[in-house]
Design a protein around this motif. Structure first.
Motif, mmCIF file in Angstrom:
data_model
loop_
_atom_site.group_PDB
_atom_site.id
_atom_site.type_symbol
_atom_site.label_atom_id
_atom_site.label_comp_id
_atom_site.label_asym_id
_atom_site.label_seq_id
_atom_site.Cartn_x
_atom_site.Cartn_y
_atom_site.Cartn_z
ATOM 1 N N LEU A 1 -4.676 -6.298 15.664
ATOM 2 C CA LEU A 1 -4.805 -7.048 14.439
ATOM 3 C C LEU A 1 -4.867 -8.505 14.788
ATOM 4 O O LEU A 1 -5.965 -9.260 14.082
ATOM 5 N N LEU B 1 -3.363 -6.302 7.492
ATOM 6 C CA LEU B 1 -4.647 -5.320 7.229
ATOM 7 C C LEU B 1 -5.444 -6.156 6.371
ATOM 8 O O LEU B 1 -6.947 -6.193 6.329
ATOM 9 N N CYS C 1 1.780 -1.362 14.898
ATOM 10 C CA CYS C 1 0.403 -0.665 14.293
ATOM 11 C C CYS C 1 0.690 0.821 14.982
ATOM 12 O O CYS C 1 0.281 0.785 16.329
ATOM 13 N N PRO C 2 0.641 1.787 14.193
ATOM 14 C CA PRO C 2 0.407 3.128 14.933
ATOM 15 C C PRO C 2 -0.860 3.397 15.273
ATOM 16 O O PRO C 2 -1.021 4.214 16.239
ATOM 17 N N ILE D 1 -4.184 -0.996 16.586
ATOM 18 C CA ILE D 1 -5.380 -1.993 16.107
ATOM 19 C C ILE D 1 -4.927 -3.480 16.488
ATOM 20 O O ILE D 1 -3.972 -3.686 16.218
ATOM 21 N N ILE E 1 0.979 -1.081 0.029
ATOM 22 C CA ILE E 1 0.057 0.215 -0.036
ATOM 23 C C ILE E 1 0.743 1.311 0.237
ATOM 24 O O ILE E 1 0.430 2.377 -0.476
ATOM 25 N N CYS F 1 -7.306 2.419 10.755
ATOM 26 C CA CYS F 1 -6.035 2.162 9.946
ATOM 27 C C CYS F 1 -5.766 3.201 9.204
ATOM 28 O O CYS F 1 -6.599 3.879 8.617
ATOM 29 N N MET F 2 -4.423 3.815 9.345
ATOM 30 C CA MET F 2 -3.822 4.936 8.477
ATOM 31 C C MET F 2 -3.160 4.640 7.410
ATOM 32 O O MET F 2 -2.498 5.496 6.594
ATOM 33 N N ARG F 3 -3.196 3.455 6.794
ATOM 34 C CA ARG F 3 -2.631 2.685 5.688
ATOM 35 C C ARG F 3 -1.221 3.052 5.585
ATOM 36 O O ARG F 3 -0.629 3.646 4.693
ATOM 37 N N CYS F 4 -0.304 2.757 6.655
ATOM 38 C CA CYS F 4 1.063 3.063 6.737
ATOM 39 C C CYS F 4 1.736 1.940 6.215
ATOM 40 O O CYS F 4 2.960 2.107 5.837
ATOM 41 N N GLY F 5 1.214 0.603 6.213
ATOM 42 C CA GLY F 5 1.890 -0.499 5.791
ATOM 43 C C GLY F 5 3.052 -1.168 6.844
ATOM 44 O O GLY F 5 3.730 -2.155 6.401
ATOM 45 N N ALA F 6 2.987 -0.546 8.097
ATOM 46 C CA ALA F 6 3.840 -0.986 8.996
ATOM 47 C C ALA F 6 3.587 -2.439 9.349
ATOM 48 O O ALA F 6 4.568 -3.424 9.576
ATOM 49 N N CYS F 7 2.260 -2.920 9.293
ATOM 50 C CA CYS F 7 2.042 -4.288 9.768
ATOM 51 C C CYS F 7 2.423 -5.157 8.713
ATOM 52 O O CYS F 7 2.937 -6.359 9.136
HETATM 53 S S1 SF4 Z 1 0.047 -0.906 10.900
HETATM 54 FE FE1 SF4 Z 1 -2.112 -0.398 11.467
HETATM 55 S S2 SF4 Z 1 -2.277 1.467 10.505
HETATM 56 FE FE2 SF4 Z 1 -0.505 0.684 9.474
HETATM 57 S S3 SF4 Z 1 -1.246 -0.231 7.614
HETATM 58 FE FE3 SF4 Z 1 -1.385 -1.859 9.254
HETATM 59 S S4 SF4 Z 1 -3.487 -1.652 10.266
HETATM 60 FE FE4 SF4 Z 1 -3.241 -0.012 9.088
#
Ligand code: SF4
Lengths: 459, 198
Positions: free
Chosen positions: A374, A334, A368-369, A372, A148, A305-311
């Motif tokens: 998950l 995600l 996850c910032p 969440i 993402i 979710c802020m769509r950061c991609g960390a997960c």
């Molecule tokens: S780490 Fe959290 S905020 Fe970032 S994409 Fe994944 S679910 Fe979304």
């Protein structure tokens, strides 16, 4: 027994791509850790920020939405509401068609990927060009993003150069610097002739009535310098109360996404521009597309979710299989949760195998910032799919095992047989899943099976 | 879809959860003590340079820098009132000619509305910029920052950002790592982002 779809995909993945995905993911994870620690060396401070990012978006969306609509409208923005992808697409096409516009530039947006906007516009005769380099690379080959934040993470420089050649962007040149420069030249013409810019929104500020966009390349600013009309599309979950809360999110977003302290460009758009080269009108389309359904369910946390991609960067499964293995817009942990939800209960089957692509190690929740939970959501999704009795594609059949394990008498009767395992020529099994499993494992000699006897005597 | 139906659907769904009060927090909860160290100006210079931005505190050093990059022509934003003698060294247009000469300027120079120490950002608001293209199209861009306008923290910056139709934070040269993770600067916007602090 057969191979799961996701394993199948992984098996056929180019080893070079595999390595690239792994290196990029690990790099981002390490960068995240480093920048957060640099910025917040104090014990618990970064953690507190994550808690705030979670709490700020806890169930005040209706109020935020109402405020946002009012402020946006008073700033001169036309606000529209789309129930689903189809309605959103048609709304956008309608705006474009009414202006007799032909050329659209896009600023990277996962929401427009979700509603599959590009193909739709192109089919309707609108020249639609992605301006983010990664998005452009995959767009010209008709691919979907595999990550993402880094949509072209799975592509090699040689095949990018070949695609650029094939699509008339530039002559073959696989130096990354030159690829970027060639894209610069190509896109510049597109910007200057663009009528409409379409963007998503990283955040919407309710009080001020502004959308916030974060990019590194500056394509947002360039697009919004040239076009006459700006259309932004956002799920209602992107709204936060005001710019005061934004500090929490901006401090987490870039660090979590790419291990940068901040993105290079952060745009705040409040309405039609006042500078000479700037859009004269602005639309914001709020999208539901299943979000209110998700909000009302036990999965509501995923909307934070802020769509950061960390997960996904942190996920041991994602690092092995890469994004396309998840077969949807959103991959990784995600995607495991969100894809079946967006598909809806009638289409659960499509993604029913995804929740199994998770070892429940919990690493995603640690990074996850928005904090969440998950892994909890993955478990809930497994449960949901099980209760819905949808067939899981290529599922391993445990029925015989389940029957045995739930019939105590039969189970007891068969216990002495387990000693037979010591005499089975297991190493001779070379094919099928059992063969694959045994290739890298040796079974210890079975010595057990006497507990019940012992317990009867001594218990 | 009708606005009210849309909002009502959200409200109804949200009603299934116990309301959580908005958390109260202090602005300092978000502020990085390391990033703001040394005061607003020092922090800005440190963080902007860390992102590969170039900082100049005198016009002479800026002129020298622009010459070393081979600059001959520039475009200065109409809202920038003082050209700091640059016009003696370079051919400077006061208007961006989008139709005939979009790639014809070696550098652009514009007035920054203010700057922020914590994230090393220069801020351009539409209210202080005549033409957005000046800041984004030329390969080299110079932002003129009034040293008195630099604020220390992001919350201070945010408090004075969203009052214009459009504002943008810029923390360095435009960049990407989209090709095999290799860092390349100068994607769409400037490959060189400089500030002149006055
Ligand atoms: S780490 Fe959290 S905020 Fe970032 S994409 Fe994944 S679910 Fe979304």
């Amino acid at each position: 027994m057969s191979v799961q779809k996701i394993d199948e995909f992984c098996k056929n993945l180019d080893p070079v791509v595999k390595k690239a995905v792994r290196i990029a993911s690990i790099g981002s994870t390490v960068g995240r850790e480093k920048t957060l620690l640099e910025a917040y060396p104090e014990e618990g401070k970064a953690e507190h920020l994550r808690e705030l990012a979670n709490a700020i978006r806890s169930y005040n969306w209706a109020e935020n939405l109402e405020t946002a609509v009012k402020s946006l409208e008073s700033n001169g923005v036309k606000v529209l509401f789309a129930e689903d992808a189809d309605e959103a697409r048609r709304m956008i096409l309608d705006i474009i068609a009414k202006r007799r516009a032909k050329n659209v530039v896009k600023v990277k947006s996962m929401t427009t990927e979700e509603i599959e906007l590009n193909d739709f516009l192109i089919k309707n005769g609108i020249d639609t060009v992605e301006t983010d380099l990664g998005e452009l690379i995959i767009q010209i080959d008709g691919e979907r993003p595999s990550h993402i934040v880094k949509p072209a993470i799975h592509r090699r420089r040689e095949d990018i150069a070949r695609s650029f050649e094939k699509h008339g962007i530039s002559a073959y040149d696989d130096n990354p610097q030159h690829i970027t420069l060639n894209a610069r030249k190509y896109l510049r013409k597109k910007y200057l002739s663009a009528d409409v810019v379409i963007s998503g929104a990283n955040y919407v500020l309710a009080k001020e009535g502004a959308i916030v966009l974060a990019t590194n390349e500056g394509n947002s600013r360039f697009s919004m310098a040239c076009s006459k009309t700006h259309i932004a599309i956002a799920g209602f979950e992107k709204i936060i109360p005001s710019s005061r809360e934004l500090a929490v999110f901006l401090n987490l977003l870039a660090r979590s996404a790419t291990g940068q302290h901040s993105t290079v460009y952060t745009d705040f758009v409040r309405g039609p521009g006042s500078a000479k080269n700037s859009p004269q009108e602005m639309f914001v389309i709020f999208l539901d597309n299943g979000r209110s359904r998700i909000l009302g369910s036990e999965f509501s946390d995923i909307l934070k979710c802020m769509r950061c991609g960390a997960c996904m960067n942190r996920c041991p499964v994602f690092r092995l299989v890469s994004g396309h293995a998840y077969r949807a817009t959103y991959p990784g942990p995600l995607g495991i949760v969100l894809s079946p939800l967006l598909a809806g209960d009638d289409n659960l089957e499509k993604f029913a195998d995804l929740p199994k692509a998770c070892s429940l190690c919990g690493a995603c929740a640690d990074v996850c910032p928005a904090k969440i939970p998950l892994p909890d959501l993955v478990l809930k999704m497994r449960d949901k799919i099980k209760r819905a009795h949808v067939p899981v594609p290529n599922d391993i059949n445990f029925k015989a095992w389940a029957f045995l394990a739930t019939s105590p008498k039969l189970w007891r009767a068969l216990i002495p047989l387990n000693k037979l395992a010591n005499f089975l020529p297991l190493n001779a099994i070379k094919i099928g899943p059992m063969g694959r499993w045994l290739k890298s494992r040796t079974l210890p000699k079975l010595r057990g099976g006497n507990f019940r006897k012992w317990f009867k005597k001594n218990g | 879809m009708d606005k009210q139906i849309f909002i009502d659907k959200v409200r109804q769904a949200q009603g299934k959860h116990n309301p959580v009060p908005m958390p109260t927090f202090d602005e300092n909860d978000t502020v990085s003590t390391t990033a703001t160290r040394g005061g607003a100006k020092a922090a800005f210079m440190r963080n902007f340079t860390a992102n590969h931005g170039d900082v100049f505190e005198s016009c002479d050093s800026l002129v020298e820098f622009l010459k070393s990059k081979g600059c001959k022509t520039g475009v200065a934003d109409a809202k920038l009132s003082d050209l700091f003698g640059l016009e003696k060294h370079f051919e400077i247009s006061r208007e961006f000619d989008r139709q005939n000469n979009p790639d014809g300027y070696d550098f652009g120079i514009s007035k920054a509305s203010f700057a922020i120490g914590e994230n090393g950002a220069i801020v351009f608001k539409d209210s202080d910029t005549a033409d957005r293209l000046n800041t984004i199209a030329p390969w080299i861009h110079v932002a003129v920052v009034d040293s008195k306008s630099i604020v220390s923290t992001l919350p201070e910056g945010l408090a004075q950002t969203v009052d214009s139709p459009y504002a943008v934070y810029v923390t360095g040269p435009s960049k990407t790592t989209d090709v095999e993770g290799v860092l390349v600067e100068g994607v769409h916007g400037p490959g060189v982002q400089a500030v002149l602090i006055v």
